[in-house]
Every structure is written in C-alpha cells, then in structure tokens.
Design an enzyme around this catalytic site. Structure first.
Site, PDB file in Angstrom:
ATOM      1  N   ASP A  99       0.861  -1.184   0.000  1.00 58.63           N
ATOM      2  CA  ASP A  99       0.000   0.000   0.000  1.00 58.63           C
ATOM      3  C   ASP A  99       0.895   1.231   0.000  1.00 58.63           C
ATOM      4  O   ASP A  99       1.782   1.349   0.849  1.00 58.63           O
ATOM      5  CB  ASP A  99      -0.886   0.029   1.251  1.00 58.63           C
ATOM      6  CG  ASP A  99      -1.923  -1.089   1.271  1.00 58.63           C
ATOM      7  OD1 ASP A  99      -1.988  -1.847   0.296  1.00 58.63           O
ATOM      8  OD2 ASP A  99      -2.654  -1.188   2.270  1.00 58.63           O
ATOM      9  N   ASP A 135     -16.063  -4.014  -0.833  1.00 58.74           N
ATOM     10  CA  ASP A 135     -15.692  -3.686   0.541  1.00 58.74           C
ATOM     11  C   ASP A 135     -16.956  -3.705   1.385  1.00 58.74           C
ATOM     12  O   ASP A 135     -17.840  -2.861   1.212  1.00 58.74           O
ATOM     13  CB  ASP A 135     -15.017  -2.316   0.599  1.00 58.74           C
ATOM     14  CG  ASP A 135     -13.697  -2.302  -0.172  1.00 58.74           C
ATOM     15  OD1 ASP A 135     -13.147  -3.388  -0.426  1.00 58.74           O
ATOM     16  OD2 ASP A 135     -13.220  -1.212  -0.509  1.00 58.74           O
TER      17      ASP A 135
END
Length: 245
Positions: free
Chosen positions: A11, A130
C-alpha cells in the site's frame, strides 16, 4: 485443485509502503520504500503482488509514476488498485503493465461505466467489494469506505450477470486489524458467483490462511496478505508452504 494464491500487499502513500488500520487515512504505519517492499516479496516467492495507490483511493493525488516503476521492476504479476474510476485512470493503470486492475467505488457509483469496462477488458478487471455488516445487513462501502454503496448481494448479482471475471472481497471491520478473516462472508460470495474470489483483510496467522485455503473448492482463489507479513507474524515462505500442504 490449485493451491491458494497469496498476494502480498504493498500500500503506497507518498511513495512509501504503509499499512492502514481498517483503511482509515492517517492510521498508517510506514514500512519504507514501495519498490523495496515489492521486490522483497518477489524474492520471497510471491507470484502476485497486490499494489495499492492509497493517495488515489482517497482522492488526494497519485503515485502513478512510482507504481509504473514498481511494475516495471517486477517479474511477477501485479494487481493494481486505488482510484481507478474513469477511462483515464483505467488506461493509466493498465499502461503500467500490471496484469489486472481492481475497480472499487466506480462499480458502485457508475454501474454503466463498470459494465462497459468489464465487457471491454474481461480478465484484466476485477471488482473490489468492501463490505460492512451492519445489523445483519451486508452493506458495500465506497470512497475509501466513507459512503454507502448499497446491498452486497444485489450488487454482486448485477456484476455477476455483467460477466465480472473476479471479485476481491474485504470485510472492512477486519482489514489491518489482524482479527482473522470472515470465512462466512467469503463462502457466501463464492457460492453466489462462478467468478473466482480473492479474500482480503484480517489474516493474522498461518491457520487463517489454512482456513481460507479450505474454501478453494468453493471458488476462493487467493488471499491478500498485508499487515501480518509486515508485523512478522509469519514469513511469506512459511505462508506459501502452509497453503500448499
């Protein structure tokens, strides 16, 4: 049956590899150079890297040049995610040479566009789901998890009918917490689509990976592993061995 594919996560915020807690901006722990992190996972045996531009995901800039550099230096396949929500950002992501991209918020906010790119790019486009479970309801979250994106099962049915080739499923209450994966959620999604499912969020131990690996026959193809690797709960070679046992 193919063994579970592991995708170590890198990330990226302002060019550095970080991990967030429950995907919240500002909750990151920094782990150093994104290029070094990705090359390290490749050296340790990764076949895929899950590369995320968090600045783009939160709408505060882009690490595009760096991501292209990371993809260019790797010999393994890359799944690229973060801020891919229109033709321009999709073209830029694919131009890095990545094997596939993850589309998230745009699948919720712009379903017509999403249906078109699924049709045009096929296996190069996965959709990130998500999920937040609220009072027993499975709700989708968009825009860095700030907005409601509708009912999971309704959206899954729509995307499945449009031919989505792959789903990346995150229980956002688990992400970055080392709290264990939501196996019921993964199995539920996998049972409702013929497309392969990639698990994301919550992996904390080799036993968690072994548990996800028991779902491969139901359509769970891979697992994204982030914080557990960076926190040295186990090494990538140990993880690869665990899911191949």
């Amino acid at each position: 049956m193919m063994p579970l594919i592991l995708l170590p996560a890198v990330d990226v915020v302002e060019g550095r590899a970080v991990r967030l807690v429950q995907g919240k901006a500002g909750s990151q722990t920094e782990y150093g150079s994104a290029v070094d992190a990705a090359l390290g996972w490749q050296r340790d045996g990764a076949e895929w890297i899950h590369l995320v531009d968090l600045d783009a995901a939160f709408g505060r800039g882009s690490n595009h040049e760096l991501l292209a550099e990371v993809v260019g230096k790797l010999d393994v396949q890359v799944e690229l995610s973060g801020g891919i929500r229109d033709d321009e950002s999709l073209a830029a992501a694919l131009a890095t040479g990545c094997a596939r991209v993850n589309v998230g918020t745009a699948a919720l906010e712009n379903p017509q566009w999403c249906a078109r790119v699924i049709g045009e790019h096929g296996d190069q486009v996965a959709v990130g789901l998500d999920v937040q479970i609220i009072d027993g309801e499975h709700r989708l979250r968009g825009r860095g998890w700030e907005t409601d994106g509708g009912d999971l099962w309704d959206v899954l049915e729509r995307l499945d009918s449009e031919g989505c080739s792959r789903f990346v499923v995150t229980d956002i209450t688990k992400d970055g917490t080392l709290g264990g994966p939501n196996l019921d959620l993964l199995a539920g999604v996998a049972d409702r689509t013929d497309a392969p499912v990639i698990a994301s969020g919550g992996v904390s131990s080799l036993d968690d990976l072994r548990a996800i690996a028991t779902l491969t026959h139901r359509g769970v193809e891979g697992a994204i592993v982030g914080k557990a690797l960076y926190a040295r709960r186990f090494t990538l070679p140990q993880a690869l061995a665990a899911v191949r046992d």
